[in-house]
Design an enzyme around this catalytic site. Structure first.
Site, PDB file in Angstrom:
ATOM      1  N   ARG A  65       0.865  -1.168   0.000  1.00 45.31           N
ATOM      2  CA  ARG A  65       0.000   0.000   0.000  1.00 45.31           C
ATOM      3  C   ARG A  65       0.905   1.222   0.000  1.00 45.31           C
ATOM      4  O   ARG A  65       1.963   1.207   0.636  1.00 45.31           O
ATOM      5  CB  ARG A  65      -0.896   0.032   1.251  1.00 45.31           C
ATOM      6  CG  ARG A  65      -2.052  -0.949   1.228  1.00 45.31           C
ATOM      7  CD  ARG A  65      -3.133  -0.536   0.233  1.00 45.31           C
ATOM      8  NE  ARG A  65      -4.277  -1.427   0.255  1.00 45.31           N
ATOM      9  CZ  ARG A  65      -4.436  -2.480  -0.551  1.00 45.31           C
ATOM     10  NH1 ARG A  65      -3.524  -2.753  -1.463  1.00 45.31           N
ATOM     11  NH2 ARG A  65      -5.507  -3.242  -0.477  1.00 45.31           N
ATOM     12  N   GLU A 110      -3.767   7.567  -4.194  1.00 40.93           N
ATOM     13  CA  GLU A 110      -4.232   7.046  -5.492  1.00 40.93           C
ATOM     14  C   GLU A 110      -5.603   7.631  -5.856  1.00 40.93           C
ATOM     15  O   GLU A 110      -6.435   7.804  -4.974  1.00 40.93           O
ATOM     16  CB  GLU A 110      -4.325   5.518  -5.415  1.00 40.93           C
ATOM     17  CG  GLU A 110      -2.968   4.885  -5.217  1.00 40.93           C
ATOM     18  CD  GLU A 110      -3.048   3.363  -5.045  1.00 40.93           C
ATOM     19  OE1 GLU A 110      -4.123   2.775  -5.266  1.00 40.93           O
ATOM     20  OE2 GLU A 110      -2.017   2.781  -4.675  1.00 40.93           O
ATOM     21  N   HIS A 170      -1.513   0.443  -9.834  1.00 43.94           N
ATOM     22  CA  HIS A 170      -2.127  -0.499  -8.875  1.00 43.94           C
ATOM     23  C   HIS A 170      -2.793  -1.668  -9.613  1.00 43.94           C
ATOM     24  O   HIS A 170      -4.023  -1.839  -9.547  1.00 43.94           O
ATOM     25  CB  HIS A 170      -3.126   0.226  -7.959  1.00 43.94           C
ATOM     26  CG  HIS A 170      -3.411  -0.533  -6.693  1.00 43.94           C
ATOM     27  ND1 HIS A 170      -3.732   0.070  -5.508  1.00 43.94           N
ATOM     28  CD2 HIS A 170      -3.419  -1.876  -6.432  1.00 43.94           C
ATOM     29  CE1 HIS A 170      -3.935  -0.859  -4.582  1.00 43.94           C
ATOM     30  NE2 HIS A 170      -3.755  -2.050  -5.113  1.00 43.94           N
TER      31      HIS A 170
END
Ligand code: NAP
Length: 322
Positions: free
Chosen positions: A235, A264, A282
């Protein structure tokens, strides 16, 4: 017995086969289609017994749970569930499920790809060829994976799948975590700075959330050193992004391969401008096949729960049986 009148909230758009099955089994509600999402959730909230959610949708915290007093289960799309306050859900007796295992191999494959892409500068070489520069001179020599020492931060399901893939590459592997794993021979470090100093690739694959926020900081990056490469598939929150940008800019480390970011889908312009980083949007688990399996597990957790059979894959904070 399943009851079609069971109200389930889908917090944001999900794969069509997920939403179709939820529509079939339950009365599924889509707040993003409402003119006023907050008013919609306020009105429908007391009737909701289940939630299907994904990382990018909604932060499911105490304030959100307050609006759903009859909620029984939150089924998360993804193994990481830092989008859900699972401890708070546990306190309220709400079950939380996630999608472990079905994505581990996919994320591990992608991590190896990102590692090689970063070291051998595969995207840069592709851009070089397309720009017509090969006809002028050969692409510059790249760093290598050969003789590297790899430190895995978080030797869990995905971390082990990454380590197992790295063994045949002939690289030295160690890991950092809270506990030594009895079933592996890799060297264990309980101190992240010590491991970073001993390796020249740091692969980050812990969960996100408060416990791991900014564990990879300026001190860790300095220990990784000028030949060091950071790979983050965990993360964005685990890495202090500003310290990483500084470490890359002043060559404290050699380079980075990133799949995840602190805010993000925003990616800092400084990273985008750098040639010695490889940036992915991602996509760790994002193949059609794996996403389908993850979606099916979300549906199956809700169906088994509302059939009275309990959850299939509860998170650590809400164990089953209770
Ligand atoms: P897992 O099996 O629970 O493994 C997590 C590992 O992290 C464990 O080895 C754990 O070891 C370690 N860990 C947990 N908290 C820690 C802490 N505070 N300090 C140090 N180590 C800690 O989870 P997984 O299935 O491998 O997934 C790992 C994470 O990958 C997910 O939570 C998610 O955030 C991320 N992920 C990303 C993508 C992507 O698309 N990029 C896809 C899937 C998953 P100890 O308990 O021994 O510390």
């Amino acid at each position: 017995m399943l009851d079609k009148n069971t109200n389930v909230l889908i917090t944001g758009p999900m794969l069509p086969h997920v939403m179709d099955q939820l529509d079939h089994a339950f009365t599924a509600h889509r707040p993003w289609e409402a003119a006023d999402r907050d008013a919609f959730i306020r009105d429908i909230g007391p009737s909701i017994r289940g939630i299907a959610t994904g990382g990018g949708h909604t932060q499911i915290d105490g304030a959100f749970l307050d609006r759903l007093p009859n909620l029984e289960i939150v089924a998360n799309f993804g193994v990481g569930y830092d989008n859900i306050d699972a401890a708070e859900a546990a306190r309220r007796g709400v079950m939380v499920t996630h999608t472990p295992d079905v994505l581990s191999d996919e994320v591990a494959d992608l991590t190896i790809g990102l590692l090689l892409a970063t070291l051998r500068q595969i995207p840069q070489a592709d851009r070089y060829l397309r720009a017509g520069k090969w006809t002028e001179r050969p692409f510059a020599l790249s760093p290598t994976l050969r003789n590297r020492k790899i430190g895995i931060m978080g030797l869990g399901r995905i971390g082990k799948a990454i380590a197992n893939r790295l063994v045949p590459f002939g690289v030295e592997i160690s890991y950092f975590g809270r506990t030594r794993k009895a079933d592996v021979d890799f060297r264990f470090y309980s101190d992240l700075v010590a491991m970073a100093a001993a390796v020249d690739v740091l692969v980050v694959v812990t969960p996100g959330g408060v416990e791991t926020t900014h564990l990879v900081n300026a001190e860790v990056l300095a220990a990784l050193g000028p030949e060091g490469v950071l790979i983050n598939v965990a993360r964005g929150s685990v890495v202090d992004e500003q310290s990483l940008i500084r470490a890359l800019a002043d060559k404290t480390i050699l380079g980075a391969g990133l799949d995840v970011y602190e805010h993000e889908p925003e990616v800092p312009a400084e990273l985008i401008a750098m040639e010695h980083v490889v940036l992915l949007p991602h996509i760790g688990s994002a193949s059609a096949e794996t996403r389908r399996a993850m979606g099916q597990l979300v549906v199956d957790n809700l169906i088994t729960w509302f059939s009275g059979k309990g959850p299939l894959t509860p998170v650590r904070e809400t164990p089953w049986p209770r």
